[in-house]
Write a protein that holds these residues in place. Structure first.
Motif, PDB file in Angstrom:
ATOM      1  N   TYR A   1      41.463  51.048  34.841  1.00  0.00           N
ATOM      2  CA  TYR A   1      40.069  50.614  35.369  1.00  0.00           C
ATOM      3  C   TYR A   1      40.340  49.840  36.650  1.00  0.00           C
ATOM      4  O   TYR A   1      39.493  49.675  37.488  1.00  0.00           O
ATOM      5  N   PHE A   2      41.113  48.665  36.291  1.00  0.00           N
ATOM      6  CA  PHE A   2      41.373  47.742  37.345  1.00  0.00           C
ATOM      7  C   PHE A   2      41.957  48.345  38.645  1.00  0.00           C
ATOM      8  O   PHE A   2      41.437  48.086  39.835  1.00  0.00           O
ATOM      9  N   ILE A   3      42.642  49.369  38.481  1.00  0.00           N
ATOM     10  CA  ILE A   3      43.201  50.107  39.796  1.00  0.00           C
ATOM     11  C   ILE A   3      42.022  50.828  40.529  1.00  0.00           C
ATOM     12  O   ILE A   3      41.919  50.715  41.691  1.00  0.00           O
ATOM     13  N   LEU A   4      41.275  51.458  39.870  1.00  0.00           N
ATOM     14  CA  LEU A   4      39.830  51.937  40.323  1.00  0.00           C
ATOM     15  C   LEU A   4      38.886  51.116  41.012  1.00  0.00           C
ATOM     16  O   LEU A   4      38.529  51.169  42.274  1.00  0.00           O
ATOM     17  N   GLY A   5      39.130  49.919  40.517  1.00  0.00           N
ATOM     18  CA  GLY A   5      38.209  48.729  41.114  1.00  0.00           C
ATOM     19  C   GLY A   5      38.937  48.258  42.315  1.00  0.00           C
ATOM     20  O   GLY A   5      38.408  47.844  43.442  1.00  0.00           O
ATOM     21  N   ALA A   6      40.402  48.065  42.121  1.00  0.00           N
ATOM     22  CA  ALA A   6      41.029  47.657  43.452  1.00  0.00           C
ATOM     23  C   ALA A   6      41.073  48.492  44.548  1.00  0.00           C
ATOM     24  O   ALA A   6      40.935  48.142  46.012  1.00  0.00           O
ATOM     25  N   ASN A   7      41.114  49.950  44.342  1.00  0.00           N
ATOM     26  CA  ASN A   7      40.893  50.732  45.286  1.00  0.00           C
ATOM     27  C   ASN A   7      39.517  50.684  46.090  1.00  0.00           C
ATOM     28  O   ASN A   7      39.462  50.697  47.071  1.00  0.00           O
TER      29      ASN A   7
END
Length: 568
Positions: free
Chosen positions: A218-224
Motif C-alpha cells: 500500500y505504501f508502494i502504491l502511494g509512493a508511485n
C-alpha cells in the motif's frame, strides 16, 4: 535517561540517513549532468519518435538519476518548449516508472553493505584524477555510494525499533487503513521529491519487520502516486502540452493503483510464496506494479493522448510570456541551456521581422504597421529581460566550461538584439511616422540608394540569424565580412546624398533628414549584427572550419527563408 539518549540517537541517525540519501541523489545527479547532461535533450528528441526506444531511454535515464520525478519534470519542460509532444513523452514516462524499480532491487541485494567502499572508490577517482571528466565520474560514484550509505544508516537506526510496541501499533494502525497508507506515502514522496528515497524507506521498514508486505505494498502504491505530483506543480501556468504530460503521468499512476488495489491481498500472498525475504517481496511488488502499468497503458497511449487533448484544449500563449523558458528545468542546466538558446533564436526571428516591417512601411506608408512595431518592441523588451534573468539564474548552476561560455554568449546576443529593437522603435519608427504624416517623398535615386543599403543590412541580419539558429561558424563569418561593405556603402551614399542637396533637388531637400537618419540607423544596426556574429563565431559554435567559398544566403529563395523563420 539512557533510553532518552538512545531515542535521540536513533532520531538523529534517521535524520542524517535521510539527509545522506537525498544528498547522494543530488550529488550523483549533478555529476551525471556534467558528464552527459548536454546529450539528454538530444537523446529524448531522438528516441521519442520510436515508442520502444522511448521506453528504454526513460528507464535508463531514471536509473542514472534515481528519480522518475526528475525524468518527468524534464519531459514536462521539453513539452512546454515544444521540443517533444505528448505522444512522444508517454513511452518515456512509462519507461521511467520501470527505471525506478532498480533502486529497490539493489537495496534487496544488500548493496547498502558495500556503500562505504563505493564512496571510497568515488573519492579516489575525484582526488587523483586530473581530467574534469573523470572527476565528474567520481562525483557520480560518490553520490551513488552516499545514497545507499544513507539507507544503511536508516536501517541501523530502525533496527532497535522492531521491539517498540508503540511504533508497531502506530504502523499497524496506518497499514490497516489502506487508503491512509497510500495517502501518507504519496505526501512523503512528494515532499522529498524522490520516489527512490521513498521506496528506500519502505524497503528498510519491511526488512526490519516494522511493516508487513501488504502494508508495504500500500505504501508502494502511494509512493508511485506521489511521484507524479511534482510534475503537476511544475506544469502549472505552463503550456497545455506540458500540463497534458504531467496529467498523463498522474492518470497512469492513479489508474494503475485503482486497477491493482482490489487484488492487493492475493497478489501479496503470491509474492510471499515466491520468496521469504521481505526486502525482495517489496522490491518485486514495486517492479511488477510498474511493469503492469506499462503493459496496461502502453497500447493505449494514442487514445490517452487524444483524450487529454480534448480534456485540456490548447490555449493561447500570452505575448509577454516566453515560449521555451521553464524554471523547473533550471535543475537540469544542460537542457535549460538548450531551451534558452531556442528562446534567444526566437527573439532573433522577432527582431528580423521588425526590420522587415521597416521596408513595408517605407514602400506602402502603413501607419498602423508602425504602431504594431512599437507594440512588438515592448513585447520583445519584456522577453529580453525575462530571458536574461533566466540565463543569469542558469549560470549559477553547475555547468561545464563550454556550457558557461554558451550562457555568457547568449546574454551578449540578447543585449545586442535589444539594442537593435530599440534602434528600430526609437530611431526608425518615429521617422517613418513623420514621413507618412508629412507625405515626404524620396527622389528616385535616393529611394534606390536606401533600398540598396537596406538590402545589404537585411542580408547581414538574415545571415546572423541563421548563424545563431544553426550555431554555424561559416555563416557568422560571412555576416562579419559584410560589415565593412555596409560601412563603405553608407559613406558613399551619404556623399551622393549631399551632392544631390547641392544640386537643389526638391525631393532630396524635403527628405534629407529622414534619409540621413535611416542611413545612420542602418549602420548602427549593422554594428550590433557584427557583434552578434562575432559572439556566435567565438562562443556559440563548436566547429570552426569553413569551405573556401561558402555560398551566400542571398542565393536562397526569399519565400523559403520566410517559411524557415516562421517555423522557429
Amino acid at each position: 535517561m539512557p533510553q532518552e539518549l538512545s531515542l535521540t540517537t536513533m532520531a538523529l541517525m534517521l535524520l542524517g540517513g535521510m539527509g545522506l540519501l537525498l544528498y547522494g541523489i543530488s550529488v550523483m545527479s549533478e555529476g551525471l549532468q556534467k558528464i552527459a547532461g548536454h546529450r539528454l535533450r538530444q537523446i529524448f528528441s531522438a528516441v521519442t519518435d520510436r515508442p520502444f526506444l522511448g521506453l528504454v531511454a526513460g528507464a535508463v535515464v531514471t536509473i542514472l538519476f534515481q528519480s522518475s520525478t526528475a525524468t518527468t519534470v524534464i519531459l514536462v519542460g521539453l513539452a512546454a518548449a515544444s521540443v517533444v509532444t505528448l505522444r512522444q513523452c508517454l513511452p518515456v514516462i512509462l519507461g521511467a516508472d520501470i527505471g525506478t524499480t532498480v533502486t529497490a532491487q539493489l537495496i534487496a541485494l544488500k548493496v547498502t553493505e558495500i556503500s562505504l567502499p563505493i564512496v571510497g572508490v568515488g573519492a579516489l577517482i575525484v582526488f587523483f584524477s586530473k581530467k574534469d571528466r573523470y572527476r565528474r565520474v567520481g562525483q557520480a560514484v560518490i553520490g551513488f555510494g552516499l545514497l545507499f550509505l544513507g539507507l544503511k544508516i536508516m536501517g541501523d537506526a530502525m533496527a532497535p525499533l522492531r521491539y517498540s510496541a508503540v511504533l508497531k501499533e502506530a504502523l499497524l494502525g496506518v497499514s490497516s487503513s489502506p487508503l491512509l497508507a497510500i495517502l501518507i506515502a504519496a505526501i512523503f514522496t512528494f515532499l522529498v521529491h524522490s520516489s527512490a528515497a521513498a521506496l528506500g524507506v519502505i524497503v528498510v521498514l519491511a526488512s526490519q519487520g516494522l511493516i508487513d508486505t501488504l502494508a508495504a505494498f500500500y505504501f508502494i502504491l502511494g509512493a508511485n502516486v506521489g511521484s507524479s505530483f511534482t510534475a503537476v506543480f511544475s506544469s502549472l501556468g505552463s503550456h497545455r502540452e506540458a500540463q497534458r504530460v504531467a496529467a498523463a503521468h498522474v492518470l497512469a499512476k492513479v489508474g494503475g493503483t485503482f486497477l491493482v488495489f482490489p487484488f492487493a491481498v492475493p497478489f501479496v500472498n503470491w509474492l510471499t510464496s515466491v520468496t521469504s525475504s521481505p526486502s525482495f517481496q517489496v522490491a518485486n511488488a514495486h517492479t511488477l506494479f510498474n511493469v503492469f502499468v506499462t503493459c496496461a497503458f502502453f497500447p493505449l497511449r494514442n487514445f490517452g493522448a487524444r483524450a487529454l487533448e480534448r480534456l485540456l484544449p490548447e490555449k493561447k500563449i500570452p505575448d509577454f510570456e516566453p515560449r521555451y523558458l521553464n524554471e523547473a528545468l533550471l535543475d537540469t542546466p544542460s537542457i535549460a541551456l538548450g531551451l534558452a538558446y531556442r528562446e534567444v533564436a526566437r527573439l532573433s526571428a522577432e527582431v528580423l521581422r521588425m526590420f522587415r516591417d521597416v521596408d513595408r512601411v517605407l514602400r506602402f506608408n502603413k501607419y498602423d504597421l508602425t504602431e504594431r512595431m512599437i507594440y512588438k518592441e515592448n513585447v520583445v523588451n519584456t522577453l529580453f529581460s525575462k530571458a536574461t534573468a533566466y540565463i543569469t539564474l542558469l549560470l549559477r548552476r553547475p555547468l561545464s566550461r563550454r556550457e558557461f561560455e554558451k550562457g555568457m554568449g547568449l546574454i551578449k546576443v540578447l543585449n545586442d538584439l535589444e539594442l537593435i529593437s530599440d534602434i528600430i522603435s526609437k530611431n526608425i519608427v518615429p521617422q517613418l511616422q513623420q514621413k507618412i504624416r508629412e507625405r515626404i517623398i524620396f527622389s528616385s535615386t535616393g529611394w534606390e540608394e536606401l533600398s540598396m543599403i537596406y538590402q545589404e543590412v537585411c542580408l547581414m541580419m538574415r545571415l546572423t540569424h541563421k548563424a545563431l539558429v544553426r550555431a554555424d561558424y561559416c555563416l557568422a563569418e560571412q555576416a562579419i565580412k559584410l560589415h565593412p561593405r555596409v560601412l563603405k556603402l553608407e559613406r558613399g551614399l551619404r556623399s551622393t546624398h549631399i551632392y544631390r542637396l547641392r544640386e537643389g533637388i526638391k525631393e532630396t531637400e524635403a527628405s534629407s533628414r529622414l534619409h540621413l537618419e535611416l542611413l545612420n540607423a542602418y549602420v548602427r544596426i549593422a554594428e550590433h549584427l557584427r557583434n552578434i556574429a562575432l559572439t556566435v563565431a567565438g562562443e556559440l559554435t563548436a566547429e570552426r572550419v569553413c569551405p573556401p567559398e561558402p555560398p551566400l544566403l542571398e542565393e536562397e529563395p526569399e519565400e523559403e527563408n520566410a517559411v524557415r523563420i516562421e517555423a522557429l
